[in-house]
Design an enzyme around this catalytic site. Sequence first.
Site, PDB file in Angstrom:
ATOM      1  N   HIS A  18      43.030  24.493  74.704  1.00 29.67           N
ATOM      2  CA  HIS A  18      42.838  23.089  74.341  1.00 29.67           C
ATOM      3  C   HIS A  18      41.530  22.894  73.588  1.00 29.67           C
ATOM      4  O   HIS A  18      41.431  22.012  72.724  1.00 29.67           O
ATOM      5  CB  HIS A  18      42.870  22.223  75.603  1.00 29.67           C
ATOM      6  CG  HIS A  18      44.255  21.889  76.035  1.00 29.67           C
ATOM      7  ND1 HIS A  18      44.580  21.598  77.348  1.00 29.67           N
ATOM      8  CD2 HIS A  18      45.415  21.797  75.332  1.00 29.67           C
ATOM      9  CE1 HIS A  18      45.877  21.336  77.419  1.00 29.67           C
ATOM     10  NE2 HIS A  18      46.400  21.454  76.226  1.00 29.67           N
ATOM     11  N   CYS A  75      58.009  11.960  63.303  1.00 27.25           N
ATOM     12  CA  CYS A  75      56.650  11.911  63.843  1.00 27.25           C
ATOM     13  C   CYS A  75      56.389  13.048  64.821  1.00 27.25           C
ATOM     14  O   CYS A  75      55.347  13.070  65.474  1.00 27.25           O
ATOM     15  CB  CYS A  75      56.386  10.575  64.541  1.00 27.25           C
ATOM     16  SG  CYS A  75      57.434  10.280  65.976  1.00 27.25           S
TER      17      CYS A  75
END
Length: 830
Positions: A449, A760
Amino acid sequence: MSGAAGRVGLVLVSHSRALAEATEALARQMTGEAVAIARAAGAGDDGAELGTDATVIAAAIERVCGPAGAVVLMDIGGAILSAETALELVDPDIVARTRLTDGPIVEGAIAAAVRSAAGGTLDQVAAEARLALAPKAAQLGEAEGPAAAAWATPAAAAASVAAGAAAFTAATDAAVAVELAIADPSGLHARPAARLITRAAAFDATITLENVTTGRGPVPASSLIALASLGARRGDVLRLRATGRQAAKAIETLAALLQHGAPAVATAPPPASSHAIPVAPGVALGPVVRLVRSIPEVPETTVDDPAAEAERLRRALDLAAQDLGSALRGTDILDAHQALLCDPALVDEAISRIERERCNAAWAFRQAIHAAAAIYRQLDDPYLRAREADVHDVGDAVVRALLGGAAAALPDGPPAVVVAEDLTPSEAARLDAARVLGVIDRRGGPTSHAAILLRSAGIPAVAGAAAQVPDTGGARAGLDGATGEVWLDPDPETTRELERRQAALRASRRPPSARDGRLRLACGREVELWANVAGPSDARAARQAGALGIGLLRTEMLFLDRVDEPGEDEQAELLAEIFAAFAGAPIVVRTLDAGGDKSLPYLDLEAEVNPSLGVRGVRLSLARPALLEAQLRAILVAGRGHDIRVLVPMVSTAAEVSAVRAALERAHEALAATGAAHRWPVATGIMVEVPSAALMADRLARQADFFSIGTNDLTQHTLAAERGHPRLHALADPAHPAVLRLVRAVVEAGHAAKRPVSVCGEAAGDPGVAPLLVGLGITRLSMCPSAFDAVEDALAGASFAELAAIAEEALAVDDAAAARAARAAARRPG
């Protein structure tokens, strides 16, 4: 089923299923999926009981025994008998290619897997398994048996080297050699040795290593056991030698793998630089600073009042949530951290330890963190394994909340290259791009992350650089985040090269001011580039990058750090800050998409057997009408003066759209009744994330003003493959023809009803998939702004007719790989 890539397969026979699973995990840490490994462990249903089963062993042998054969490793006596019986149940041709070995199951599996991955023959892999205890025995002074003695002395090791290596050792004109010191703090341990063996096998050369410091060797660079026998520790000097057609290239590559910097004595040119793992593109050059952590030492003390101590832990969890929330607010990553702070495997275990052992809260939580981190550390999948850093990040935040201390910080000074030790997400989020030229993470990886945040921030970065950058020293550093190259104290020539690369990058980048959010194909057709955002900082960065509008505002990300429900005014205030960044531009606001993999603590959701298919998205909103209407009122109030559109997630039926429209009308009427200024009317669209919505798009177009295709969930549901599952990556690809066919169905329904259609999901920003989407008729792509350049490059020079032809090819193939290949083939000249 044959062994992976024609290599020797392995069968692990154990009385314990858990032992076999753990052994396979260790072996795969060395080789990944390069070797076929089958477990035949335990007895009874699912192997839950202790014991072995000959029929299960026979089936396992048949699965992995290809032309190269299979090696069977067993734990104790009964397993041997079962394995022998299993050979009576399989075809004689398979028996001829199967070896039962007396090697230890754990050490033997690791050694055999590495030898197989390097292309070893059946006999070589079996021999490697048998010798697996030799280095341990030699190190403990117990090298008495023939197996242990095989690598115990330099003379014995040299005598065991293959004939080609022996011929090489008598120096020839073709020999290339280099001496270098081991830089890894753990020496030449199993993982770097395994990497070295795999890389060495790729060269047409005979390669040996010798520990000059201890006099051990030479040994062949094809055996994990042989390399372990060198006992190479940090600082030991190794002599790496090679002969053959690719000897020089082999030496250059393997030397870079073993140490950083130039070797002490070399008869072949050393590499210009060493390579770490590319994380975030860009070139950095500047002074070195080390990230300073302030984690207090955790005392192992007991308490008199366990109940009060448990309550102290609960308060610390809330404080940690606020601390992490301030750093990670507006990012998807905060979701994972918040989930960890509420995870019973951590919290309940820590509280139980406090009550049971009367230990202090910091010690209890630290022990729970260590246990959780160990679970992630042993996982096969690199993405999931990278989550270990998230666990430690949460643990450090809780310990700071309990014992004091500040988050990691940079010392004062000019902009610099930051060196970190396993950078955590919250540390990455706190880095100021104005002060950080680049990041060198000595540990970490490209799927962490922290890496995701660095890429989003545009900070050049590399990871896994412990071999190139020691834990101390170095005044200046350079890095290329696209190639993984790292230089510590670069010389003047290297400095000039890095400066040249920086200038070239600056010249090649499109200035945001030149982007208006519209990309024009060669035929003149326009494709719009919109941005996915999750908070105010994301919105400002997206506007600066030249996005035409916000294609997806993830409202649930704004309050992931909350344990109490945000008020209506608070929601409106934060939304208004985001809308202000895109004043005058279109903004698509998704209503709360909670549930499934996004659990908001203040919602107190019930546990579900299959949350991805449970009460989530619009289902949750309709089940809690007060929650939905409060959010809709906040959106309308914040949207005053802005071009906002409301997007409904996880729609399956037309009735759900009608219900949200009715709630939106009620929200408008409530605001109008009080005289509150707000936006009205607003367009209402739906996310197409499940196959039913795609297949019924023509009917849903009567209720929806626009469609936005969420390819992440659509792929997951279409292929019945859970997102992020460590063994289903091949299915989790939006380029799969089944997903593309659903996209086409939505586009056709949208065009027929004159409804705009956008994508998206992550596919929009994937340069290998975006051209296929445009070829299917998509004209709006919403993505992370950092992907704009790559998508523009992928579409550059293409006409819609060309892309449509490629998309038709992709629709007609069998899988995602072939669909991507259709695009790649079309881009090749000639």
